[in-house]
Design a protein around this motif. Structure first.
Motif, PDB file in Angstrom:
ATOM      1  N   SER A  42       0.980  -1.281   0.130  1.00 53.58           N
ATOM      2  CA  SER A  42      -0.222   0.145  -0.137  1.00 53.58           C
ATOM      3  C   SER A  42       0.963   1.152  -0.115  1.00 53.58           C
ATOM      4  O   SER A  42       1.480   1.422   1.099  1.00 53.58           O
ATOM      5  N   ARG A  77      -0.962   3.775   2.827  1.00 56.66           N
ATOM      6  CA  ARG A  77      -0.489   3.182   3.995  1.00 56.66           C
ATOM      7  C   ARG A  77       1.144   3.813   4.262  1.00 56.66           C
ATOM      8  O   ARG A  77       1.539   4.560   5.652  1.00 56.66           O
ATOM      9  N   THR A 129       4.113  -0.325  10.900  1.00 63.41           N
ATOM     10  CA  THR A 129       3.649  -1.304  10.725  1.00 63.41           C
ATOM     11  C   THR A 129       4.438  -2.738  10.598  1.00 63.41           C
ATOM     12  O   THR A 129       5.941  -2.352  10.345  1.00 63.41           O
ATOM     13  N   VAL A 186      -1.008  -4.030  10.630  1.00 60.57           N
ATOM     14  CA  VAL A 186      -0.989  -2.497  10.521  1.00 60.57           C
ATOM     15  C   VAL A 186      -2.094  -2.021  12.268  1.00 60.57           C
ATOM     16  O   VAL A 186      -3.346  -2.146  11.540  1.00 60.57           O
ATOM     17  N   GLN A 227      -5.404   1.221  11.513  1.00 60.95           N
ATOM     18  CA  GLN A 227      -5.967   1.382  10.208  1.00 60.95           C
ATOM     19  C   GLN A 227      -6.650   3.327   9.295  1.00 60.95           C
ATOM     20  O   GLN A 227      -6.716   2.279   8.448  1.00 60.95           O
ATOM     21  N   LEU A 237      -7.448   1.920   5.795  1.00 61.06           N
ATOM     22  CA  LEU A 237      -7.192   0.668   5.395  1.00 61.06           C
ATOM     23  C   LEU A 237      -7.595  -0.280   5.130  1.00 61.06           C
ATOM     24  O   LEU A 237      -8.704  -0.546   5.884  1.00 61.06           O
TER      25      LEU A 237
END
Ligand SMILES: Cc1cc2nc3c(=O)[nH]c(=O)nc-3n(C[C@H](O)[C@H](O)[C@H](O)COP(=O)(O)OP(=O)(O)OC[C@H]3O[C@@H](n4cnc5c(N)ncnc54)[C@H](O)[C@@H]3O)c2cc1C
Length: 421
Positions: free
Chosen positions: A186, A189, A196, A293, A296, A303
């Protein structure tokens, strides 16, 4: 990248010719498309931006992987009007046989005993992806722009501005909320710098189709071995989806084998429950990671799917969990709309974050335990495993409880999209 409260820019933008949506979804993989369809029932304007043309063989939602669809997900796809269209491509799993390689003890989950029509179904990812794409193309409320690669975005007090490339042409749109379903790598992200956590199992899964000599009789096999779990999933034309977990070094060796030698090695791994393996299809390999994650949501962005979590395919939970997140998201957004709360505001985002945490943590823990527990090669542990399997096989209450959890139901927390209507 993230600007806030820039009122003069907002005013200026309102006069420009920039298309405005309630929701923009980045990524038209299975999860992005599922979210678009689930939200299209509510009076919302939606724009989906996808980078890769569906006809392209490398599209992640159009490969040959077989997906186990659990019972809550079946409700989800039914409620989205997808399931009936898939009927001729579905294979029911009527039994699941779990064993411990080289040791005694098995557990059998049987649809008849559990009083259900099937424990789960198998469908090819390609078939589900194409059905979703067709449904979306027929939907007037969803605008799809493809190929469109999102390259930048900026959050403001009342909207998010998204920049994307269409054949090297730069374009912009604005939305109240952006859903990032742009896969495990991503871009969104990373741009938001959301923490992460990546755990490598130092294992690789080799996936392929295998045709056995005997009929699979709609039974799925899960074998717990010292290199990790191995699964054989029943599929159409008596084919089976084979998932083989190996150390990374061993996987490199195995991938180089001729079909004949590969079949021999796979047979040693799985045994002869389905007779000789006759034929093997194209092999693919996936390094196994757990991607977590913790937070989010941020600055008008949520996400979803692999962008939010990714796990070993051995537990067959990735997409099943992602659709439960989508079902929860729909509930949260409807509630905000009803209460006249901005769908991209922190209040809505925090509500969503809270609603998915327990399920995600439990599902990821289950997958992690499966990957860790069975790589330990100690006779005592193996003995306990065998006794555990034998005991479990005789405890119908425990089996039923395990099955309900694996089916994706979460008691009173199960949102309506995951229930039969
Ligand atoms: C071998 C294997 C077997 C599996 N088996 C199961 C199973 O049995 N059951 C189960 O529930 N799950 C299973 N899974 C997990 C499941 O496949 C995934 O959860 C699911 O595919 C995730 O989809 P996604 O839409 O989140 O991501 P992706 O499929 O990765 O889609 C992301 C999309 O975003 C697009 N994109 C990326 N960046 C941009 C950008 N900047 N702009 C525009 N578009 C962009 C990409 O082109 C892509 O189409 C399995 C996974 C594997 C690997």
């Amino acid at each position: 990248m993230i600007k806030q409260n820039n009122k003069s820019y907002e005013k200026q933008l309102n006069h420009q010719d920039v298309e405005r949506y309630d929701i923009t979804i980045v990524g038209g993989g299975m999860v992005g498309m599922a979210a678009a369809l689930a939200l299209s029932k509510y009076d919302l304007t939606i724009c989906l931006l996808e980078n890769t043309l569906a006809e392209n063989d490398t599209h992640p939602s159009y490969d040959d992987r077989t997906l186990v669809v659990n019972r809550a997900s079946i409700c989800f796809w039914k409620n989205l009007g997808i399931w009936d269209e898939l009927s001729e491509y579905l294979t029911p799993i009527n039994k699941v046989h779990v064993s411990n390689k080289g040791h005694f003890g098995t557990v059998i989950f049987d649809a008849k005993q559990l009083k259900v029509e099937a424990l789960a179904y198998i469908v090819e990812a390609k078939v589900l992806g194409i059905a979703l794409k067709q449904k979306i193309e027929d939907h007037a409320a969803i605008k799809v722009i493809c190929p469109a690669c999102v390259t930048a975005f900026t959050s403001y007090a009342h909207f998010i501005e998204v920049e994307y490339d269409v054949n090297h042409d730069k374009k912009k749109l604005t939305a109240s909320l952006m859903l990032a379903a742009d896969g495990v790598q991503s871009f969104i992200r990373k741009s938001l710098q959301l923490e992460t956590q990546i755990k490598s199992y130092e294992r690789t899964a080799i996936i392929c189709n295998i045709t056995p000599e005997l009929k699979h009789n709609n039974c799925a096999y899960e074998r717990l071995t010292t290199s990790g779990p191995t699964a054989l999933l029943p599929f159409v034309n008596n084919r089976c989806g084979f998932v083989w977990t190996l150390t990374n070094e061993k996987a490199v060796e195995i991938l180089k084998l001729s079909d004949r030698d590969f079949i021999q090695q796979a047979q040693t791994q799985f045994g002869y429950r389905l007779g000789q393996f006759i034929k093997v299809g194209k092999r693919s390999s996936y390094p196994l990671y757990l991607v977590k994650v913790p937070r989010q949501v941020k600055s008008r962005v949520i996400l979803l799917g692999n962008a939010a979590h990714s796990m070993s395919p051995v537990s067959a939970q990735g997409l099943n969990l992602a659709v439960r997140d989508v079902a929860m998201l729909v509930e949260v957004l409807i509630c905000s709309i009803k209460n006249k709360i901005d769908i991209g505001a922190d209040e809505t985002l925090n509500e969503y974050q809270q609603s998915i945490e327990l399920d995600q943590n439990q599902t990821m823990k289950y997958t992690d335990d499966l990957m860790n527990w069975f790589k330990i090669d100690e006779s005592l542990v193996s003995g306990i495993r065998s006794v555990g399997l034998l005991t479990l096989d005789h405890m119908s209450g425990a089996k039923s409880e395990l099955f309900t959890r694996a089916s994706g139901y979460r008691g009173k927390h199960t949102p309506p999209l995951l229930r039969y209507r």
